[in-house]
Design a protein around this motif. Sequence first.
Motif, PDB file in Angstrom:
ATOM      1  N   ASP A   1       4.497 -11.930  -9.490  1.00 30.14           N
ATOM      2  CA  ASP A   1       3.337 -11.248 -10.113  1.00 30.14           C
ATOM      3  C   ASP A   1       2.420 -10.677  -8.908  1.00 30.14           C
ATOM      4  O   ASP A   1       2.366 -11.087  -7.928  1.00 30.14           O
ATOM      5  CB  ASP A   1       2.411 -12.472 -10.865  1.00 30.14           C
ATOM      6  CG  ASP A   1       1.993 -13.599  -9.555  1.00 30.14           C
ATOM      7  OD1 ASP A   1       0.892 -13.513  -9.237  1.00 30.14           O
ATOM      8  OD2 ASP A   1       2.523 -14.567  -9.527  1.00 30.14           O
ATOM      9  N   ALA A   2       1.471  -9.782  -9.526  1.00 28.31           N
ATOM     10  CA  ALA A   2       0.733  -8.913  -8.541  1.00 28.31           C
ATOM     11  C   ALA A   2      -0.421  -8.766  -9.252  1.00 28.31           C
ATOM     12  O   ALA A   2      -0.707  -8.467 -10.547  1.00 28.31           O
ATOM     13  CB  ALA A   2       1.568  -8.041  -7.956  1.00 28.31           C
ATOM     14  N   GLU A   3      -1.489  -8.278  -8.293  1.00 34.83           N
ATOM     15  CA  GLU A   3      -2.788  -7.669  -9.036  1.00 34.83           C
ATOM     16  C   GLU A   3      -2.828  -5.969  -8.580  1.00 34.83           C
ATOM     17  O   GLU A   3      -2.763  -5.708  -7.430  1.00 34.83           O
ATOM     18  CB  GLU A   3      -4.037  -8.206  -8.392  1.00 34.83           C
ATOM     19  CG  GLU A   3      -5.385  -7.563  -8.717  1.00 34.83           C
ATOM     20  CD  GLU A   3      -6.433  -8.200  -8.109  1.00 34.83           C
ATOM     21  OE1 GLU A   3      -7.182  -7.608  -7.586  1.00 34.83           O
ATOM     22  OE2 GLU A   3      -6.559  -9.578  -8.197  1.00 34.83           O
TER      23      GLU A   3
ATOM     24  N   VAL B   1       0.869  -1.144   0.017  1.00 37.52           N
ATOM     25  CA  VAL B   1       0.170  -0.019  -0.018  1.00 37.52           C
ATOM     26  C   VAL B   1       1.014   1.247   0.038  1.00 37.52           C
ATOM     27  O   VAL B   1       2.043   1.294   0.790  1.00 37.52           O
ATOM     28  CB  VAL B   1      -0.889   0.095   1.168  1.00 37.52           C
ATOM     29  CG1 VAL B   1      -1.775   1.345   1.203  1.00 37.52           C
ATOM     30  CG2 VAL B   1      -1.806  -1.274   1.277  1.00 37.52           C
ATOM     31  N   TYR B   2       0.528   2.229  -0.808  1.00 38.65           N
ATOM     32  CA  TYR B   2       1.017   3.587  -0.959  1.00 38.65           C
ATOM     33  C   TYR B   2       0.238   4.773  -0.638  1.00 38.65           C
ATOM     34  O   TYR B   2      -0.804   4.538  -1.287  1.00 38.65           O
ATOM     35  CB  TYR B   2       1.792   3.528  -2.057  1.00 38.65           C
ATOM     36  CG  TYR B   2       2.663   5.086  -2.477  1.00 38.65           C
ATOM     37  CD1 TYR B   2       3.679   5.301  -1.621  1.00 38.65           C
ATOM     38  CD2 TYR B   2       2.056   6.159  -3.195  1.00 38.65           C
ATOM     39  CE1 TYR B   2       4.221   6.684  -1.968  1.00 38.65           C
ATOM     40  CE2 TYR B   2       2.514   7.267  -3.161  1.00 38.65           C
ATOM     41  CZ  TYR B   2       3.514   7.644  -2.553  1.00 38.65           C
ATOM     42  OH  TYR B   2       4.262   8.884  -2.636  1.00 38.65           O
TER      43      TYR B   2
ATOM     44  N   ARG C   1      -3.710   7.420  -3.318  1.00 42.21           N
ATOM     45  CA  ARG C   1      -3.329   5.930  -2.649  1.00 42.21           C
ATOM     46  C   ARG C   1      -3.464   4.896  -3.721  1.00 42.21           C
ATOM     47  O   ARG C   1      -4.361   5.000  -4.594  1.00 42.21           O
ATOM     48  CB  ARG C   1      -4.546   5.797  -1.688  1.00 42.21           C
ATOM     49  CG  ARG C   1      -4.400   4.373  -0.915  1.00 42.21           C
ATOM     50  CD  ARG C   1      -5.969   3.947  -0.189  1.00 42.21           C
ATOM     51  NE  ARG C   1      -5.771   2.819   0.359  1.00 42.21           N
ATOM     52  CZ  ARG C   1      -5.486   2.426   1.528  1.00 42.21           C
ATOM     53  NH1 ARG C   1      -4.647   3.371   2.389  1.00 42.21           N
ATOM     54  NH2 ARG C   1      -5.415   1.098   1.756  1.00 42.21           N
ATOM     55  N   GLN C   2      -2.451   4.112  -3.762  1.00 48.18           N
ATOM     56  CA  GLN C   2      -2.287   2.906  -4.734  1.00 48.18           C
ATOM     57  C   GLN C   2      -2.033   1.650  -3.826  1.00 48.18           C
ATOM     58  O   GLN C   2      -1.533   1.852  -2.753  1.00 48.18           O
ATOM     59  CB  GLN C   2      -0.915   3.155  -5.458  1.00 48.18           C
ATOM     60  CG  GLN C   2      -1.201   4.394  -6.401  1.00 48.18           C
ATOM     61  CD  GLN C   2      -2.213   4.368  -7.491  1.00 48.18           C
ATOM     62  OE1 GLN C   2      -2.732   3.194  -7.690  1.00 48.18           O
ATOM     63  NE2 GLN C   2      -2.435   5.354  -8.085  1.00 48.18           N
ATOM     64  N   GLU C   3      -2.479   0.533  -4.313  1.00 45.57           N
ATOM     65  CA  GLU C   3      -2.772  -0.694  -3.554  1.00 45.57           C
ATOM     66  C   GLU C   3      -2.344  -1.586  -4.470  1.00 45.57           C
ATOM     67  O   GLU C   3      -3.025  -1.956  -5.574  1.00 45.57           O
ATOM     68  CB  GLU C   3      -3.936  -0.992  -2.830  1.00 45.57           C
ATOM     69  CG  GLU C   3      -4.133  -2.189  -1.960  1.00 45.57           C
ATOM     70  CD  GLU C   3      -5.061  -1.986  -0.979  1.00 45.57           C
ATOM     71  OE1 GLU C   3      -5.685  -3.299  -0.731  1.00 45.57           O
ATOM     72  OE2 GLU C   3      -5.571  -1.119  -0.478  1.00 45.57           O
ATOM     73  N   VAL C   4      -1.454  -2.768  -4.245  1.00 48.24           N
ATOM     74  CA  VAL C   4      -1.125  -4.136  -4.879  1.00 48.24           C
ATOM     75  C   VAL C   4      -1.405  -5.261  -4.013  1.00 48.24           C
ATOM     76  O   VAL C   4      -0.842  -5.076  -3.038  1.00 48.24           O
ATOM     77  CB  VAL C   4       0.386  -3.932  -5.330  1.00 48.24           C
ATOM     78  CG1 VAL C   4       0.713  -5.322  -6.075  1.00 48.24           C
ATOM     79  CG2 VAL C   4       0.787  -2.801  -6.330  1.00 48.24           C
ATOM     80  N   ARG C   5      -2.232  -5.896  -4.747  1.00 45.07           N
ATOM     81  CA  ARG C   5      -2.647  -7.243  -3.792  1.00 45.07           C
ATOM     82  C   ARG C   5      -2.235  -8.390  -4.603  1.00 45.07           C
ATOM     83  O   ARG C   5      -1.895  -8.486  -5.780  1.00 45.07           O
ATOM     84  CB  ARG C   5      -4.108  -7.258  -3.778  1.00 45.07           C
ATOM     85  CG  ARG C   5      -4.800  -6.127  -2.848  1.00 45.07           C
ATOM     86  CD  ARG C   5      -6.355  -6.216  -3.139  1.00 45.07           C
ATOM     87  NE  ARG C   5      -6.968  -5.100  -1.844  1.00 45.07           N
ATOM     88  CZ  ARG C   5      -6.974  -5.339  -0.535  1.00 45.07           C
ATOM     89  NH1 ARG C   5      -6.471  -6.439  -0.072  1.00 45.07           N
ATOM     90  NH2 ARG C   5      -7.461  -4.346   0.288  1.00 45.07           N
TER      91      ARG C   5
END
Length: 689
Positions: A201-203, A168-169, A177-181
């Motif tokens: 790999d990431a979403e 999370v940034y 706000r950016q989020e990689v899950r």
Amino acid sequence: MKRILIILGVIVVLLVAAIVAVPFIVPKSAMTAYVVGQIESATGRKVTVGAEPEFSIFPEVKLSLSEVTLSNPEGATTENLAEIGSADIEVDLIAALSGEVVIQKFVLIDPIFVVEKDKNGRFNFEMGDNTRTSDTGSPATGGGGAGGIGDGLVLSLNDVRLENATLVYFDATTGERQEVRGFNAALSLPAIEGPFDIEADAEWRERRVALVAHVDNPLALTKDGSTALTATVSNDDMFTVNFEGTAQGGAVPEGAGKAEVEVSDLAALLAWVDVALGPDVKLPSTVAISGNMTGSPEKVAIADAVIRFDQNTLTGNLSAGLTGGKPYAVADLSSEALDLRAYLPEGGSAEGASGSGGSGQAGGSSGWSDEKIDLSGLSAADADIRLRAGQITTGIVDTGKTDIAIVAKGKRADLTINELALYEGNAAGSVGIDMRNEVPAIAIDLNVANVQARPALQQLADYGDLLGTVNLKANMTTRGDTERKLVSALNGTGNLTITDGAIIGYNLAAAVRNISTGGLNMDYDSSEKTDFAEISASFTAKNGLVNNPDLKMNAPLLRVTGAGDIALPPRTLDYRAVPKLVASLTGQGAGGERGLSVPILITGSWDNPSIRPDLEGVIKGVLESPEDAVKNVQGIVEGAGKGGVKGVLDAVTGGGSGSGETDAAPADETEPENPAAGAVKKLKGLFGN
């Protein structure tokens, strides 16, 4: 000797036994408290560990932790900087005893890392002043001496993984706000000198992105050196990026090598990264770019590039980057042929008219659109683009050899036409769009030479009944965000000439001649035409009202002058044309010839104009100067010469062709000695005298 070996063997057994016994002798809670205390002392942050850890030393040092947290500094939006569901760590003990760090396993499961930047620009992972002091009181470097990172360090990473991580940034200065899950990564580093491999790999924004990379010598990057690098970044639905080359370490890392980019859905990709273009902007479905790339975090350039979008191909050099958060592009490109019809607004293409049917009238009845024209896409990025092409097909204006330049900076865009071959002629000029004010302003400077009228009008206006070679100069300005506003604010000047042409559908000389029968027949007939040597006119536009004071047309047996207004906003005409029948079959150099003039008024709407003779003007001219009228007719007769009188009179008045009256002399009579007398009689008959 045997005794010594036995003693050494006993010592080794005792050491191993001691190592194995440590976890059972030292309570796990004490070891956990010690480790937590060391981390809190180094970071100044609170550390918590949930369940009791699992710990062993032999044959590998193993540590298993769960529910681990590292707190955020005061004032952060979240409680913790990091939360780890579970962590498994294994270190090769034997290798450690020999001075090597061999991490057999380092696996973090369900970790959450939150990176925040506060309103002062400080990140939450910054611990104190980022320095610590050595035992002597001087700052410690934390490295291996002046040689830099890795000097004297023997490191090996075998099974290093992140499973289902969340990154999370948050930027408090912008609210972004950016989020990689679902971030999964597997790393391998057999030795600190490399090679280093990673698969991840990431979403992000509901789409998965995969990375596969190989670095020959990662240690070189830490010492401002270079190393070979290959990498692939992809999304199955949208894009694939391949790179093979070298990477250079330093304060600003760089890369250079062969790059390939393939985009299978450009619109989806731009929407995914929040690049918003206007609703009228249409994009290629697929794009592929390859070439020799150099890149840094600030700029990417591709030399010897090959760009393919749909069925089109461009070659050249290009670069792109970010300036103050706004993207920019610089390119110098060329193509043998481009087909851009798919990227233009719907309804923009016009099918060519055959010119052989219908009324032959140009223009529609729908009027000007009040729909707002969205030009916001022009200011989405800065650009400096040069394009050369052998031909360009748009469906609106199709060109041959083309050389144009586009410069967009801030909220202004300028198109410079260096060369534009079209319809057997050429065009040059410029178009500027200024969006710095609320209402866009447009300036056009155009020079057209030797363009063929019929194919141009067929494509541009669905009108194919005008032939000839066109030369046009225009300098115009306007402002507005709808069609109606743009035509209502049109201002400027220009001039037009059309040479060696014809007007299909009308015989103007015959139409003027038939006025003597009591009407002006201007019905369209595709079998008729009016040839002309030249049509010339100048024009001035003021707030959408176009005035032409000096129309001239030279044609066999006919000269036409005209003046009037064309009102663009209401799409109306108020024009007076003066055709003059003369006795010359040539179309050039006849300005001083005498002839019979019958003015024509053209008024009303573009779609259904009223075209009628100005008989009042004719009568007024004759009554004011009857002698000049007689001389004009006499000039026609004299120009025709003896023996041609009847033909000229027929051409002028319709005699012998259904007028209901004829001046043909009986067979046994001779022609009058003064041929003008018959002309005067016809003239009087025309006006009812």
